[in-house]
Scaffold this motif. Structure first.
Motif, mmCIF file in Angstrom:
data_model
loop_
_atom_site.group_PDB
_atom_site.id
_atom_site.type_symbol
_atom_site.label_atom_id
_atom_site.label_comp_id
_atom_site.label_asym_id
_atom_site.label_seq_id
_atom_site.Cartn_x
_atom_site.Cartn_y
_atom_site.Cartn_z
ATOM 1 N N ALA A 220 15.763 -2.118 -3.720
ATOM 2 C CA ALA A 220 14.306 -1.827 -4.081
ATOM 3 C C ALA A 220 13.332 -2.648 -3.827
ATOM 4 O O ALA A 220 13.582 -3.909 -3.584
ATOM 5 N N GLN B 139 8.541 4.815 2.667
ATOM 6 C CA GLN B 139 7.801 5.958 1.841
ATOM 7 C C GLN B 139 6.774 4.928 1.042
ATOM 8 O O GLN B 139 5.461 5.616 0.710
ATOM 9 N N ARG B 140 6.985 3.736 0.555
ATOM 10 C CA ARG B 140 5.960 3.146 -0.056
ATOM 11 C C ARG B 140 4.806 2.662 0.961
ATOM 12 O O ARG B 140 3.561 2.842 0.587
ATOM 13 N N PHE C 171 3.877 1.631 -6.303
ATOM 14 C CA PHE C 171 5.147 2.428 -5.534
ATOM 15 C C PHE C 171 6.119 1.440 -5.334
ATOM 16 O O PHE C 171 6.781 2.092 -4.300
ATOM 17 N N LYS D 295 2.552 5.992 1.038
ATOM 18 C CA LYS D 295 1.932 6.000 -0.078
ATOM 19 C C LYS D 295 0.728 5.255 -0.214
ATOM 20 O O LYS D 295 -0.320 5.505 -0.635
ATOM 21 N N GLY E 279 5.524 5.938 -12.672
ATOM 22 C CA GLY E 279 6.036 5.237 -11.881
ATOM 23 C C GLY E 279 4.892 3.887 -11.488
ATOM 24 O O GLY E 279 3.878 4.202 -12.093
ATOM 25 N N TYR F 277 16.802 1.123 -8.559
ATOM 26 C CA TYR F 277 15.978 0.801 -6.969
ATOM 27 C C TYR F 277 15.098 -0.337 -7.213
ATOM 28 O O TYR F 277 14.219 -0.488 -7.881
ATOM 29 N N ASN G 129 8.904 1.679 -6.411
ATOM 30 C CA ASN G 129 10.301 2.330 -6.775
ATOM 31 C C ASN G 129 10.524 3.176 -5.822
ATOM 32 O O ASN G 129 11.584 3.738 -5.802
ATOM 33 N N LEU G 130 9.814 3.389 -4.705
ATOM 34 C CA LEU G 130 10.159 3.930 -3.481
ATOM 35 C C LEU G 130 10.648 3.080 -2.279
ATOM 36 O O LEU G 130 10.341 1.759 -2.198
ATOM 37 N N PRO G 131 11.452 3.764 -1.447
ATOM 38 C CA PRO G 131 11.807 2.825 -0.262
ATOM 39 C C PRO G 131 10.551 2.271 0.621
ATOM 40 O O PRO G 131 9.568 2.696 0.558
ATOM 41 N N MET H 57 19.254 7.308 -5.737
ATOM 42 C CA MET H 57 17.691 7.380 -6.275
ATOM 43 C C MET H 57 17.851 8.349 -7.587
ATOM 44 O O MET H 57 16.925 8.267 -8.147
ATOM 45 N N SER I 186 13.542 5.650 4.893
ATOM 46 C CA SER I 186 13.509 4.793 4.087
ATOM 47 C C SER I 186 13.170 3.489 4.525
ATOM 48 O O SER I 186 12.531 2.566 3.934
#
Length: 612
Positions: A487, A394-395, A387, A398, A383, A508, A389-391, A365, A274
């Motif tokens: 988040a 991970q963001r 992105f 992506k 979403g 998040y 909404n991702l940690p 999550m 994360s």
């Protein structure tokens, strides 16, 4: 060692033996045919097995095959497919080299055998005819001899009788001479027939039958040699594919040796990291000092006690703000009789305080969010585009994937544009091949597409730079947020707040910067919430403990205070309550005792504070 000399009298047994040899050959053909069917069935089952466990395209299984162990398994499946192909080769070769050849040979063998035994039977019939002729000549000679003897005796009797006339005696003498002549003729014929028979018999048993039996022997020996060669071919067909099967097995072994547990472990880290720091130590909270908390309407406006200005969303949205920011630590734990429900801003049991961070992150999550600040989320549900909404880690991945994908699309469009440009140059040089103006429209479209894609790349690269620039600074922020991660912020393109933190239900979010205030046009945000009708009351509740709501969207309550319930706990540990028409918000469910009443009306009359 010849059948013609050794087995001259075993014609019938040889006929039976050669027929048995053909039956054996046909039995072997049937055996090989069934073997080919088994090989085909086995190959088909292996292919189906390999296909069954192949990852489905565009599915979650396909993503799992990035690990070395799963890639080795995939290589095993592919090699098993090739392995099945070799069994198909075995079946095809056995069918063409053994089954088909032997089937044709059996037909030829049957015809040859039939011809040889037909000749043998013909020779046997000829010698039997000669024997019959000999027997007939012999019987005729024997009969004539007997007739001559009787005629002689009759002549002698008549010659001795004085009463018989001389004419009768002469007649008897002539008859006797005739019979003797006939006997001599029969004797000569019998002798000639006998010599002829002996010659034919010698020719039959020493020439014709040995030749015929020799041909039958050669035919049988060729059959034996042919079935032996077929058995050798049977083995050779298998042996020919052994090197390829060995290569398949070697590739499976190589794939197995390529499994790297360290690499797979690192990939797990890359897939789920994360980017947050682990939570810090829990501060000691002294309960020996009596604390007096006041409940006022300013509890919402003072949610950011560090002196920062609060966001303005318009007067109509007062009491409807969702909890965007979460700064302070949880309130002091209630007495032992309190509900142990774990909520982000409520009391935690010792078991929950010792819960692994990964477990709390999973709960966070998977919790049902209550905030609706993103218009894109409300409309699409797939979403946010950035992105957020991702940690962070991970963001970043992506966003990097999206940038790479857009760059590939740009390259494709540029290749198409270059090809059309060359085509246009050809048309200009050779007008008879085509109209150069016909590709201008397409070139314009490609130029527009490339420009749009470049803008998209710039947008995602901006978000990527923002994330990569923020990641090192995360360690300087507060490392403990009641077990809930921050988040990431959404882009201004989505007309959403850019400075926010976790909501009460664990949704998040993330601050863009601790120095940046939330700046959103009031009209955009009011459109999302001002049109909502006030929720009706569904019951009342009694505050079991004092709760100081310092986060936006929460409301402060005093111990023993009675309030209206307008939304039950949805499983996230928060209950939405209302004090009056202008004051409503969330409180931890474990802090209140709820009395639901389906017939309750939305009447906002003052409720008396009940002291314990």
């Amino acid at each position: 060692m010849s059948w013609g000399t050794e087995l001259w009298d075993q014609f019938d047994n040889l006929e039976k033996h050669t027929q048995w040899g053909i039956d054996v050959l046909e039995k072997y053909i049937k055996f090989v045919k069934e073997r080919t069917e088994i090989e085909l069935s086995y190959a088909k089952q292996l292919r189906n097995l390999s296909k069954k466990y192949q990852p489905k395209k565009n599915s979650k299984e396909e993503e799992e095959y990035r690990y070395t162990s799963t890639r080795a398994f995939l290589a095993t499946l592919n090699e098993m497919n090739d392995y099945a192909g070799q069994h198909e080769v075995i079946s095809e070769n056995m069918t063409s080299l053994i089954t088909a050849e032997l089937t044709r040979y059996v037909q030829e063998l049957k015809q040859e055998r039939k011809s040889h035994f037909h000749d043998g039977r013909k020779a046997q019939q000829h010698i039997e005819t000669c024997w019959k002729q000999l027997e007939a000549s012999k019987r005729r000679f024997e009969r004539d001899c007997k007739e001559a003897d009787r005629a002689q005796q009759y002549f002698e009797k008549m010659d001795a009788d004085i009463n018989v006339t001389k004419a009768d005696v002469e007649k008897a003498r002539q008859q006797a001479q005739l019979r003797h002549q006939m006997a001599e003729d029969s004797k000569a014929e019998y002798s000639s027939t006998l010599q002829k028979f002996n010659s034919e018999q010698h020719e039959h048993y020493y020439t014709h039958i040995p030749n015929i039996f020799q041909k039958i022997q050669e035919m049988e020996e060729r059959r034996i040699v042919r079935i032996g060669e077929s058995m050798k071919t049977f083995a050779e067909v298998d042996r020919q594919v052994i090197p390829i099967i060995g290569k398949c097995l070697d590739e499976i072994t190589k794939a197995a040796e390529s499994v790297d547990h360290k690499n797979d472990s690192q990939m797990v880290i890359e897939a789920f990291k994360s980017g947050f720091e682990p939570p810090g130590d829990v501060d000691f909270e002294d309960f020996t000092q009596p604390m007096k908390r006041t409940v006022s309407e300013s509890s919402l406006s003072n949610s950011r006690g560090d002196g920062k200005s609060e966001p303005k969303f318009g007067s109509k949205s007062k009491g409807k703000l969702w909890p965007f920011i979460k700064k302070n630590k949880p309130p002091p734990p209630p007495p032992a009789s309190a509900s142990p429900s774990a909520v982000p801003n409520g009391p935690q049991s010792p078991k929950q305080q010792k819960e692994p961070l990964s477990h709390r992150f999973n709960e966070f999550m998977t919790s049902k969010p209550k905030i609706h600040c993103f218009r894109s989320l409300k409309r699409g549900g797939a979403g946010p585009e950035d992105f957020s909404n991702l940690p962070p880690e991970q963001r970043r991945k992506k966003l990097q994937q999206k940038v790479d994908e857009l760059n590939r699309d740009i390259q494709k469009e540029m290749d198409s544009r270059d090809a059309l440009t060359k085509m246009k140059d050809v048309y200009i040089k050779n007008p008879q091949m085509g109209d150069a103006a016909s590709v201008d429209h397409r070139l314009a479209e490609l130029g527009q597409n490339i420009e749009k894609l470049r803008l998209e790349v710039q947008k995602f690269e901006g978000w990527l730079a923002e994330v990569e620039g923020r990641l090192p600074a995360r360690s300087e922020q507060s490392r403990r947020q009641s077990g809930v991660y921050e988040a990431q912020n959404a882009s201004g393109v989505n007309s959403c707040a850019q400075d926010r933190e976790s909501s009460p239900d664990g949704s998040y979010t993330e601050e863009q910067s601790q120095e940046t205030e939330m700046k959103v046009p009031a009209t955009d945000f009011d459109d999302e919430f001002d049109d909502e009708e006030p929720l009706p009351t569904i019951g009342t509740c009694k505050a079991l403990y004092t709760f100081e709501g310092q986060n936006e969207g929460t409301i402060s309550v005093a111990e023993g205070e009675m309030l209206y319930v307008i939304e039950e706990d949805k499983g996230d540990g928060w209950t939405r309550i209302r004090r009056n028409e202008d004051e409503e918000g969330y409180v931890p469910t474990s802090y209140v005792e709820v009395y639901l009443d389906k017939n309750a009306k939305d009447v906002h009359k003052p409720l008396q504070k009940i002291s314990e």
